[in-house]
Write an enzyme that holds these catalytic residues in place. Structure first.
Site, PDB file in Angstrom:
ATOM      1  N   TYR A 142       0.852  -1.202   0.000  1.00  0.00           N
ATOM      2  CA  TYR A 142       0.000   0.000   0.000  1.00  0.00           C
ATOM      3  C   TYR A 142       0.884   1.247   0.000  1.00  0.00           C
ATOM      4  O   TYR A 142       0.654   2.192  -0.777  1.00  0.00           O
ATOM      5  CB  TYR A 142      -0.900  -0.045   1.234  1.00  0.00           C
TER       6      TYR A 142
HETATM    7  N1  LIG Z   1     -10.232   5.757   5.091  1.00  0.00           N
HETATM    8  C1  LIG Z   1      -9.013   6.206   5.244  1.00  0.00           C
HETATM    9  O1  LIG Z   1      -8.572   6.475   6.383  1.00  0.00           O
HETATM   10  C2  LIG Z   1      -8.138   6.446   4.055  1.00  0.00           C
HETATM   11  C3  LIG Z   1      -6.937   7.160   4.248  1.00  0.00           C
HETATM   12  C4  LIG Z   1      -6.122   7.394   3.142  1.00  0.00           C
HETATM   13  C5  LIG Z   1      -6.502   6.960   1.899  1.00  0.00           C
HETATM   14  N2  LIG Z   1      -7.663   6.275   1.729  1.00  0.00           N
HETATM   15  C6  LIG Z   1      -8.011   5.845   0.393  1.00  0.00           C
HETATM   16  O2  LIG Z   1      -9.328   6.253   0.095  1.00  0.00           O
HETATM   17  C7  LIG Z   1      -9.831   5.444  -0.966  1.00  0.00           C
HETATM   18  C8  LIG Z   1     -11.256   5.026  -0.624  1.00  0.00           C
HETATM   19  O3  LIG Z   1     -11.209   4.202   0.519  1.00  0.00           O
HETATM   20  P1  LIG Z   1     -12.303   4.271   1.682  1.00  0.00           P
HETATM   21  O4  LIG Z   1     -11.586   4.615   2.922  1.00  0.00           O
HETATM   22  O5  LIG Z   1     -13.457   5.067   1.265  1.00  0.00           O
HETATM   23  O6  LIG Z   1     -12.668   2.723   1.810  1.00  0.00           O
HETATM   24  P2  LIG Z   1     -14.030   1.914   1.542  1.00  0.00           P
HETATM   25  O7  LIG Z   1     -15.146   2.503   2.317  1.00  0.00           O
HETATM   26  O8  LIG Z   1     -13.650   0.498   1.785  1.00  0.00           O
HETATM   27  O9  LIG Z   1     -14.334   2.140   0.000  1.00  0.00           O
HETATM   28  C9  LIG Z   1     -13.531   1.555  -0.988  1.00  0.00           C
HETATM   29  C10 LIG Z   1     -14.224   1.693  -2.323  1.00  0.00           C
HETATM   30  O10 LIG Z   1     -13.347   1.104  -3.311  1.00  0.00           O
HETATM   31  C11 LIG Z   1     -14.089   0.141  -4.040  1.00  0.00           C
HETATM   32  N3  LIG Z   1     -13.277  -1.013  -4.411  1.00  0.00           N
HETATM   33  C12 LIG Z   1     -12.554  -1.801  -3.572  1.00  0.00           C
HETATM   34  N4  LIG Z   1     -12.001  -2.807  -4.256  1.00  0.00           N
HETATM   35  C13 LIG Z   1     -12.405  -2.657  -5.545  1.00  0.00           C
HETATM   36  C14 LIG Z   1     -12.185  -3.397  -6.722  1.00  0.00           C
HETATM   37  N5  LIG Z   1     -11.432  -4.504  -6.719  1.00  0.00           N
HETATM   38  N6  LIG Z   1     -12.742  -2.959  -7.870  1.00  0.00           N
HETATM   39  C15 LIG Z   1     -13.525  -1.849  -7.883  1.00  0.00           C
HETATM   40  N7  LIG Z   1     -13.773  -1.113  -6.799  1.00  0.00           N
HETATM   41  C16 LIG Z   1     -13.226  -1.526  -5.632  1.00  0.00           C
HETATM   42  C17 LIG Z   1     -15.188  -0.325  -3.114  1.00  0.00           C
HETATM   43  O11 LIG Z   1     -16.197  -0.858  -3.938  1.00  0.00           O
HETATM   44  P3  LIG Z   1     -17.566  -1.510  -3.339  1.00  0.00           P
HETATM   45  O12 LIG Z   1     -18.235  -0.392  -2.617  1.00  0.00           O
HETATM   46  O13 LIG Z   1     -18.335  -1.906  -4.543  1.00  0.00           O
HETATM   47  O14 LIG Z   1     -17.148  -2.621  -2.457  1.00  0.00           O
HETATM   48  C18 LIG Z   1     -15.538   0.945  -2.369  1.00  0.00           C
HETATM   49  O15 LIG Z   1     -16.506   1.670  -3.080  1.00  0.00           O
HETATM   50  C19 LIG Z   1      -8.841   4.295  -1.115  1.00  0.00           C
HETATM   51  O16 LIG Z   1      -7.994   4.529  -2.212  1.00  0.00           O
HETATM   52  C20 LIG Z   1      -8.031   4.357   0.167  1.00  0.00           C
HETATM   53  O17 LIG Z   1      -6.738   3.852   0.008  1.00  0.00           O
HETATM   54  C21 LIG Z   1      -8.495   6.013   2.782  1.00  0.00           C
END
Ligand SMILES: NC(=O)c1ccc[n+]([C@@H]2O[C@H](COP(=O)([O-])OP(=O)(O)OC[C@H]3O[C@@H](n4cnc5c(N)ncnc54)[C@H](OP(=O)(O)O)[C@@H]3O)[C@@H](O)[C@H]2O)c1
Length: 250
Positions: A155
């Site tokens: 990651y």
């Molecule tokens: N939350 C944090 O603290 C944080 C911090 C830094 C960066 N980020 C980044 O923010 C972004 C969004 O993450 P989040 O925190 O919102 O997590 P999340 O709630 O788990 O959402 C992830 C999203 O990505 C989609 N996804 C996952 N695997 C996929 C695949 N194989 N193909 C297509 N879509 C896929 C999921 O689709 P489904 O809904 O259909 O399952 C979901 O809509 C990510 O890039 C993560 O690295 C998050």
């Protein structure tokens, strides 16, 4: 307010079904953009569809697995020459494993969804943007774009590389009218970190390191998303903006 008016524009958001992507897509729709939502479980009539339509915008969706290269390419093929003004490469996953136990499969999976798919979508969708001499490409990066992290080596590698992608794409695409930037969220309450937040001691330790004193909500990213997606940021390109409650400065 016209600086933030997105009426007449279309935004493609990956990972839009929930979490950060949901908040981003909702904000863009509220400010006038039509939405193309892409996720692994995206539905035609889900909560985001209702929200977007509630703002009077059009909603279309693609259900694909961005870990599979052929599916990413198929998405590009299906989009054809559809006008996309704003691309948000947001979908992502994180595999937690100590570096000595980190498998090839974990590495490949993370690199594919967190780095390769965003590159492929950016390159291919930028072709249409270049023809129209306008576009905004935004990546959801991470604090691990700047820091090393722990037990998330693939990651960290992928998110760090996004920083290079932002700068390199900006250099080549800006003369074509396309701005390229990233947002680095801090600790945001979403499903991606459910396990970490359930570990009380770890949750309290992490929270104590965030100067603002709390974890972020997905909506905390709305303002920066709108800024980077709109004309308000037309002289901004090649940067990754932390939205982290002060974490990186601590
Ligand atoms: N939350 C944090 O603290 C944080 C911090 C830094 C960066 N980020 C980044 O923010 C972004 C969004 O993450 P989040 O925190 O919102 O997590 P999340 O709630 O788990 O959402 C992830 C999203 O990505 C989609 N996804 C996952 N695997 C996929 C695949 N194989 N193909 C297509 N879509 C896929 C999921 O689709 P489904 O809904 O259909 O399952 C979901 O809509 C990510 O890039 C993560 O690295 C998050």
């Amino acid at each position: 307010m016209s600086l933030f008016d997105l009426r007449g524009q279309t935004a493609l958001v990956t990972g839009a079904r929930k979490g950060i992507g949901f908040a981003m897509a909702s904000t863009l729709a509220e400010c006038g953009a039509d939405i193309i939502a892409v996720s692994s479980n995206q539905g035609a009539d889900d909560e985001l569809a209702a929200r977007v339509k509630g703002f009077g915008r059009s909603f279309s969706h693609y259900t694909i697995d961005l870990r599979v290269r052929e599916e990413t390419k198929q998405l590009v093929a299906e989009l054809g020459n559809r006008q996309i003004d704003i691309l948000i490469n947001n979908a992502g996953i994180a595999n937690r494993a100590e570096v000595l136990d980190h498998t090839d499969e974990q590495w490949d999976e993370i690199l594919e969804i967190d780095l390769s798919a965003p590159f492929i979508l950016s390159r291919d969708i930028a072709k249409g943007m270049a023809a129209r001499q306008y576009g905004k490409i935004i990546f959801t990066a991470s604090m691990w774009t700047f820091l090393g992290g722990k037990n998330v080596i693939s990651y960290t590698a992928a998110k760090s590389a996004l920083g290079g992608l932002v700068r390199g794409l900006s250099n080549e695409l800006l003369p074509l009218g396309i701005r390229v930037n990233g947002i680095a969220p801090g600790f945001i309450e979403t499903d991606i970190n459910n396990r970490v937040r359930q570990d009380k001691a770890r949750f309290e330790f992490l929270t104590s390191r965030i100067p603002i004193g709390r974890w972020g909500k997905p909506e905390d990213l709305s303002g920066t998303t709108l800024f980077l997606a709109s004309k308000a940021s037309d002289y901004v390109s090649g940067v990754v903006i932390p939205v982290d409650g002060g974490y990186l400065a601590n």
